[in-house]
Scaffold this active site. Sequence first.
Site, PDB file in Angstrom:
ATOM      1  N   CYS A 162     -16.941  -2.003 -24.181  1.00 24.90           N
ATOM      2  CA  CYS A 162     -17.507  -2.603 -25.393  1.00 24.90           C
ATOM      3  C   CYS A 162     -17.251  -4.105 -25.322  1.00 24.90           C
ATOM      4  CB  CYS A 162     -16.817  -1.987 -26.603  1.00 24.90           C
ATOM      5  SG  CYS A 162     -17.058  -2.882 -28.135  1.00 24.90           S
ATOM      6  N   HIS A 163     -18.022  -4.857 -26.072  1.00 23.64           N
ATOM      7  CA  HIS A 163     -17.893  -6.317 -26.002  1.00 23.64           C
ATOM      8  C   HIS A 163     -16.484  -6.807 -26.349  1.00 23.64           C
ATOM      9  CE1 HIS A 163     -20.935  -9.564 -25.364  1.00 23.64           C
ATOM     10  NE2 HIS A 163     -19.766 -10.131 -25.241  1.00 23.64           N
ATOM     11  N   THR A 164     -15.795  -6.070 -27.218  1.00 21.25           N
ATOM     12  CA  THR A 164     -14.450  -6.497 -27.633  1.00 21.25           C
ATOM     13  C   THR A 164     -13.463  -6.470 -26.456  1.00 21.25           C
ATOM     14  OG1 THR A 164     -15.031  -5.473 -29.716  1.00 21.25           O
ATOM     15  CG2 THR A 164     -12.776  -6.202 -29.507  1.00 21.25           C
TER      16      THR A 164
ATOM     17  N   HIS B 212     -11.253   0.998 -25.408  1.00 20.00           N
ATOM     18  CA  HIS B 212     -11.076   1.634 -26.722  1.00 20.00           C
ATOM     19  C   HIS B 212     -12.228   2.560 -27.089  1.00 20.00           C
ATOM     20  CE1 HIS B 212     -13.421  -1.958 -27.513  1.00 20.00           C
ATOM     21  NE2 HIS B 212     -13.867  -1.358 -28.595  1.00 20.00           N
ATOM     22  N   GLU B 213     -13.307   2.551 -26.289  1.00 18.84           N
ATOM     23  CA  GLU B 213     -14.427   3.457 -26.580  1.00 18.84           C
ATOM     24  C   GLU B 213     -14.288   4.607 -25.597  1.00 18.84           C
ATOM     25  OE1 GLU B 213     -18.430   1.333 -27.961  1.00 18.84           O
ATOM     26  OE2 GLU B 213     -18.703   2.343 -26.061  1.00 18.84           O
TER      27      GLU B 213
ATOM     28  N   CYS C 183      -4.208   6.460 -41.937  1.00 18.70           N
ATOM     29  CA  CYS C 183      -2.911   7.123 -42.130  1.00 18.70           C
ATOM     30  C   CYS C 183      -2.995   8.196 -43.206  1.00 18.70           C
ATOM     31  CB  CYS C 183      -1.831   6.100 -42.464  1.00 18.70           C
ATOM     32  SG  CYS C 183      -1.912   5.475 -44.160  1.00 18.70           S
TER      33      CYS C 183
ATOM     34  N   CYS D 112      -2.000   5.384 -47.478  1.00 23.27           N
ATOM     35  CA  CYS D 112      -1.954   4.058 -48.103  1.00 23.27           C
ATOM     36  C   CYS D 112      -3.065   3.903 -49.151  1.00 23.27           C
ATOM     37  CB  CYS D 112      -2.069   2.968 -47.042  1.00 23.27           C
ATOM     38  SG  CYS D 112      -3.715   2.829 -46.320  1.00 23.27           S
TER      39      CYS D 112
ATOM     40  N   CYS E 206      -6.540   4.038 -47.606  1.00 25.44           N
ATOM     41  CA  CYS E 206      -6.959   5.382 -47.207  1.00 25.44           C
ATOM     42  C   CYS E 206      -7.266   6.237 -48.432  1.00 25.44           C
ATOM     43  CB  CYS E 206      -5.881   6.041 -46.345  1.00 25.44           C
ATOM     44  SG  CYS E 206      -5.820   5.351 -44.683  1.00 25.44           S
TER      45      CYS E 206
ATOM     46  N   CYS F  46      -7.201   0.751 -43.384  1.00 28.08           N
ATOM     47  CA  CYS F  46      -5.852   1.335 -43.485  1.00 28.08           C
ATOM     48  C   CYS F  46      -4.757   0.276 -43.308  1.00 28.08           C
ATOM     49  CB  CYS F  46      -5.708   2.416 -42.415  1.00 28.08           C
ATOM     50  SG  CYS F  46      -4.055   3.098 -42.287  1.00 28.08           S
TER      51      CYS F  46
ATOM     52  N   ARG G 130      -4.853  -0.484 -39.341  1.00 27.61           N
ATOM     53  CA  ARG G 130      -6.090  -1.265 -39.193  1.00 27.61           C
ATOM     54  C   ARG G 130      -6.043  -2.060 -37.888  1.00 27.61           C
ATOM     55  NH1 ARG G 130      -6.316  -5.758 -43.924  1.00 27.61           N
ATOM     56  NH2 ARG G 130      -6.057  -3.870 -45.140  1.00 27.61           N
TER      57      ARG G 130
ATOM     58  N   CYS H 100     -16.824   3.700 -30.978  1.00 29.35           N
ATOM     59  CA  CYS H 100     -16.796   2.305 -31.461  1.00 29.35           C
ATOM     60  C   CYS H 100     -18.179   1.796 -31.832  1.00 29.35           C
ATOM     61  CB  CYS H 100     -16.116   1.372 -30.468  1.00 29.35           C
ATOM     62  SG  CYS H 100     -16.194  -0.354 -31.020  1.00 29.35           S
TER      63      CYS H 100
ATOM     64  N   ARG I  53     -24.901   0.338 -22.806  1.00 29.18           N
ATOM     65  CA  ARG I  53     -23.569   0.886 -22.610  1.00 29.18           C
ATOM     66  C   ARG I  53     -23.441   1.463 -21.198  1.00 29.18           C
ATOM     67  NH1 ARG I  53     -21.556  -1.890 -25.971  1.00 29.18           N
ATOM     68  NH2 ARG I  53     -20.284  -1.182 -27.730  1.00 29.18           N
TER      69      ARG I  53
HETATM   70  P1  NAD Z   1     -24.076  -7.837 -27.404  1.00 30.23           P
HETATM   71  O1  NAD Z   1     -23.616  -9.093 -26.757  1.00 30.23           O
HETATM   72  O2  NAD Z   1     -24.480  -6.699 -26.551  1.00 30.23           O
HETATM   73  O3  NAD Z   1     -25.314  -8.170 -28.387  1.00 30.23           O
HETATM   74  C1  NAD Z   1     -25.438  -9.354 -29.131  1.00 30.23           C
HETATM   75  C2  NAD Z   1     -26.913  -9.758 -29.168  1.00 30.23           C
HETATM   76  O4  NAD Z   1     -27.049 -10.908 -30.026  1.00 30.23           O
HETATM   77  C3  NAD Z   1     -27.491 -10.156 -27.807  1.00 30.23           C
HETATM   78  O5  NAD Z   1     -28.678  -9.422 -27.551  1.00 30.23           O
HETATM   79  C4  NAD Z   1     -27.764 -11.662 -27.950  1.00 30.23           C
HETATM   80  O6  NAD Z   1     -28.901 -12.073 -27.206  1.00 30.23           O
HETATM   81  C5  NAD Z   1     -27.983 -11.795 -29.458  1.00 30.23           C
HETATM   82  N1  NAD Z   1     -27.726 -13.137 -29.960  1.00 30.23           N
HETATM   83  C6  NAD Z   1     -26.671 -13.938 -29.685  1.00 30.23           C
HETATM   84  N2  NAD Z   1     -26.795 -15.108 -30.335  1.00 30.23           N
HETATM   85  C7  NAD Z   1     -27.950 -15.059 -31.029  1.00 30.23           C
HETATM   86  C8  NAD Z   1     -28.639 -15.983 -31.891  1.00 30.23           C
HETATM   87  N3  NAD Z   1     -28.117 -17.189 -32.149  1.00 30.23           N
HETATM   88  N4  NAD Z   1     -29.792 -15.589 -32.455  1.00 30.23           N
HETATM   89  C9  NAD Z   1     -30.311 -14.366 -32.196  1.00 30.23           C
HETATM   90  N5  NAD Z   1     -29.721 -13.464 -31.376  1.00 30.23           N
HETATM   91  C10 NAD Z   1     -28.553 -13.818 -30.795  1.00 30.23           C
HETATM   92  O7  NAD Z   1     -22.888  -7.407 -28.396  1.00 30.23           O
HETATM   93  P2  NAD Z   1     -22.610  -5.997 -29.128  1.00 30.23           P
HETATM   94  O8  NAD Z   1     -21.692  -5.149 -28.295  1.00 30.23           O
HETATM   95  O9  NAD Z   1     -23.883  -5.405 -29.615  1.00 30.23           O
HETATM   96  O10 NAD Z   1     -21.732  -6.537 -30.376  1.00 30.23           O
HETATM   97  C11 NAD Z   1     -22.341  -7.356 -31.369  1.00 30.23           C
HETATM   98  C12 NAD Z   1     -21.282  -7.957 -32.279  1.00 30.23           C
HETATM   99  O11 NAD Z   1     -20.632  -6.935 -33.046  1.00 30.23           O
HETATM  100  C13 NAD Z   1     -20.151  -8.680 -31.541  1.00 30.23           C
HETATM  101  O12 NAD Z   1     -19.841  -9.860 -32.281  1.00 30.23           O
HETATM  102  C14 NAD Z   1     -18.996  -7.702 -31.625  1.00 30.23           C
HETATM  103  O13 NAD Z   1     -17.741  -8.353 -31.509  1.00 30.23           O
HETATM  104  C15 NAD Z   1     -19.231  -7.131 -32.997  1.00 30.23           C
HETATM  105  N6  NAD Z   1     -18.551  -5.845 -33.299  1.00 30.23           N
HETATM  106  C16 NAD Z   1     -18.115  -5.684 -34.580  1.00 30.23           C
HETATM  107  C17 NAD Z   1     -17.487  -4.508 -34.964  1.00 30.23           C
HETATM  108  C18 NAD Z   1     -17.043  -4.328 -36.380  1.00 30.23           C
HETATM  109  O14 NAD Z   1     -16.376  -3.315 -36.658  1.00 30.23           O
HETATM  110  N7  NAD Z   1     -17.377  -5.215 -37.322  1.00 30.23           N
HETATM  111  C19 NAD Z   1     -17.297  -3.478 -34.023  1.00 30.23           C
HETATM  112  C20 NAD Z   1     -17.791  -3.640 -32.704  1.00 30.23           C
HETATM  113  C21 NAD Z   1     -18.418  -4.840 -32.362  1.00 30.23           C
HETATM  114 ZN    ZN Z   2      -3.923   4.089 -44.365  1.00 32.74          ZN
END
Ligand code: NAD
Ligand code: ZN
Length: 380
Positions: free
Chosen positions: A48-50, A70-71, A100, A103, A106, A114, A118, A178, A373
Site C-alpha cells: 500500500c502507498h503508506t 499492513h495489508e 479495543c 474506550c 469504540c 480507538c 489507533r 486497508c 495492487r
Molecule cells: P495512489 O498514488 O495510487 O493514487 C493517487 C492518485 O492521485 C494518482 O493516480 C495520482 O495521479 C493522483 N493525483 C496526485 N496528485 C494529483 C493532483 N494534484 N490532481 C489530481 N490527481 C492527482 O495512492 P493510493 O494508494 O490510492 O492512496 C491515495 C491516498 O490515500 C494517499 O494519500 C494515501 O496515503 C491515502 N490513504 C488514506 C487512508 C485513510 O485511512 N485516510 C488509508 C489508506 C491510504
Molecule cells: Zn478503543
Amino acid sequence: MSITAGRVIPCKAAVAWEAGKPLVIEQVEVAPPKAMEVRIKIKYTSLCHTDLYYWEAKGHTPLFPRIFGHEAAGIVESMGEGVTDLQVGDHVLPVFTGECKECAHCKSEESNMCDLLRINTDRGVMLNDGKSRFSINGNPINHFLGTSTFSEYTVVHVGCLVKIDPLAPLDKACILSCGISTGLGATLNVAKPKKGSTVAIFGLGAVGLSAAEGARIAGAARIIGVDMNPKRFEEARRFGITEFVNPKDHNKPVQEVIAEMTNGGVDRSVECTGNANVMISAFESVHDGWGVAVLVGVPSKDAVFMTKPINFLNERTLKGTFFGNYKPRTDLPSVVDMYMRKELEVEKFITHRVTFSEINKAFDYMIKGEGLRCVISMEE
Ligand code: NAD
Ligand code: ZN
C-alpha cells in the site's frame, strides 16, 4: 494448540535496513505472543502507498531496521494470555488501526478512532511491554503499524485482528485490510451519496477507485473521476466512472469545470490524493445547500487548508476519515461478506502478483505508478 505455540519461530521476513534501499529477505526469530497478542502465519500480503511512504522516510523520523507491511491475510498460529475471541486456525485480516471495544471511541457509534489502538506510525514495538517480537541474532527489528506483514509470521494485538469467513479466498481478501475498505467506507459510510446522485472522485489510485466502487454500489448516476495522470483513466473505466476530468486540460480551476458540468456542483466528492490544493478543489466542487466533501488522502504534516468561510455558510459540509469509518473488528467481516456475495468486485484491483522473494518488484510497480495492487504470495 499448535506445536509451535510458546516457542520462538525462525522464519523469513523482508527487512528494510535503510530508507529507500531494497528489502532483504532475512532469517528472523519471532517471539511467542504476550498477553492480548496473537501470532499469525501470513498467507498473502500486498503493498500500500503508506508502506512506500514510510520506507522512503521523507518528511518524518526514520525508524530502521523495520519490517513493513499492513495489508494482508493470515491464519492464527497461537494466542497470548487473555485472548478469548480467536482460535488457532482462524482466518484473519490484520488492520493498521484497531478496536479495543472498551474506550469512548469504540463505544461511540460515530467513531473508529480507538484510543488504545489507533494508527501510530512512529511506534516500532508492541504496546504490552514496549519491546519488539522480531529479532536477528538477538538484535530487535522494529514493527510497523502494529502489523509487520512482510514476514512469514508476525505478532499483532488482538484488537487489530479481524476474524473473517473461512471460505473467503485469502489471496483476494488481503486487499480488504486497508486501501479498498478505506475508499469504499469513505463513500458508503461518510459521503453517503443518494441513489441517482453525482459524485466526484479526486485521485484514481486504488483508494480513489474503491471510493468510486462505493459510489457505484450506492447507485450514483454520474461518477466523475479527476486525475492528472491520463494513464489512470484507462484503468478507471472498469470501475464505473462515467466522466473524466484532467485538470491539466483546462485553464481554469477544476472546481469551476465541475460546476459547469453539473449545474452548480456535485452532490458528493471524495478526495484521495493527499494534496492540500486538491482537497480545497474537492470541497469547492460540491453543490451549495447540500454538498458533502470527504477527505481521505493523507497530507504532508505542514499542509494548510484554506477556503472562504462563506462556502460553509452556503451549506456545504467538509468531513475527513481514517479507514472509511469502519470499526475493524465489528464492521470488516461485513465488507468481506459483500465481496463473497459478489456485490464488491475485489479482483479488478489486483493488477500484479509476485512471490515473497520478488517483493521488491511490488515496490517498483508502485513507484512507477503501474497498476493498482500487487499481491505478494508467502508460498514460493
Ligand atoms: P495512489 O498514488 O495510487 O493514487 C493517487 C492518485 O492521485 C494518482 O493516480 C495520482 O495521479 C493522483 N493525483 C496526485 N496528485 C494529483 C493532483 N494534484 N490532481 C489530481 N490527481 C492527482 O495512492 P493510493 O494508494 O490510492 O492512496 C491515495 C491516498 O490515500 C494517499 O494519500 C494515501 O496515503 C491515502 N490513504 C488514506 C487512508 C485513510 O485511512 N485516510 C488509508 C489508506 C491510504
Ligand atoms: Zn478503543
